[in-house]
Design an enzyme around this catalytic site. Sequence first.
Site, PDB file in Angstrom:
ATOM      1  N   ASP A   1      -2.476   2.366  -7.161  1.00 36.34           N
ATOM      2  CA  ASP A   1      -1.066   2.457  -6.763  1.00 36.34           C
ATOM      3  C   ASP A   1      -0.137   2.087  -7.916  1.00 36.34           C
ATOM      4  O   ASP A   1       0.948   2.653  -8.040  1.00 36.34           O
ATOM      5  CB  ASP A   1      -0.788   1.581  -5.549  1.00 36.34           C
TER       6      ASP A   1
ATOM      7  N   TYR B   1      -3.782   3.919  12.150  1.00 33.70           N
ATOM      8  CA  TYR B   1      -3.046   5.172  12.159  1.00 33.70           C
ATOM      9  C   TYR B   1      -3.947   6.368  12.428  1.00 33.70           C
ATOM     10  O   TYR B   1      -5.125   6.363  12.125  1.00 33.70           O
ATOM     11  CB  TYR B   1      -2.242   5.377  10.878  1.00 33.70           C
TER      12      TYR B   1
ATOM     13  N   HIS C   1       1.577   6.923  -0.381  1.00 32.02           N
ATOM     14  CA  HIS C   1       0.452   7.855  -0.329  1.00 32.02           C
ATOM     15  C   HIS C   1       0.785   9.113   0.469  1.00 32.02           C
ATOM     16  O   HIS C   1       1.576   9.064   1.410  1.00 32.02           O
ATOM     17  CB  HIS C   1      -0.760   7.191   0.335  1.00 32.02           C
TER      18      HIS C   1
ATOM     19  N   LYS D   1       1.061  11.618  10.305  1.00 32.58           N
ATOM     20  CA  LYS D   1       0.428  10.361  10.703  1.00 32.58           C
ATOM     21  C   LYS D   1       1.222   9.706  11.823  1.00 32.58           C
ATOM     22  O   LYS D   1       2.449   9.811  11.871  1.00 32.58           O
ATOM     23  CB  LYS D   1       0.370   9.384   9.518  1.00 32.58           C
TER      24      LYS D   1
ATOM     25  N   ARG E   1       0.860  -1.180   0.000  1.00 36.80           N
ATOM     26  CA  ARG E   1       0.000   0.000   0.000  1.00 36.80           C
ATOM     27  C   ARG E   1       0.898   1.232   0.000  1.00 36.80           C
ATOM     28  O   ARG E   1       1.691   1.416   0.897  1.00 36.80           O
ATOM     29  CB  ARG E   1      -0.914   0.006   1.224  1.00 36.80           C
TER      30      ARG E   1
END
Length: 183
Positions: free
Chosen positions: A170, A132, A62, A72, A59
């Site tokens: 992605d 998160y 981003h 974050k 993932r």
Amino acid sequence: MIIERTKLKDCLIIKPRIFKDDRGSFMETFRLNILEEVLEQEINFVQDNQSTSYYGSIRGLHFQIGEKSQAKLVRVVKGEVLDVVVDLRPDSPTFKQKFSYLLNDENNHQLFVPKGCAHGFSCLSEEVIFAYKCDTYYDKNAERGIYFADKDLNIDWQIPEKDRIISEKDASNPSLSEFLEEI
């Protein structure tokens, strides 16, 4: 809590103290005053997110841009990930540098990802629950990404190519140099 600086400006590893006895364990996962003291800035987390992923999933990378940029605080609730941060702040001394770190449910470490950095992770265990906090609300219009396999970044995601699970979104992100040309 023990807080360690990484090679990226303001990117921190947070190691909680874990207390164990016959009943199980206890740890404090977040303490605002300590984080703000180390960063020398105010943090106001406004949104919590959680995802479930399976072995081979990657993932990222981003981030959000402009006023919607997000800091974050990330952690693994179950499983293990290779967590990756890339500094996209042109005024930072660590601009275009990357940092990776193993987060898992054994060490219970967390990573503070500062605003202006891209973030991603690869799932190294059968299943991962990843949680998160964000200091700015998600905004689809501010969302951006960098191609996870960018040759200039040369990130070793620790997942063989044949086992990688990547979203279409992605897989179609621009390279770092393409993104930087846009800004």
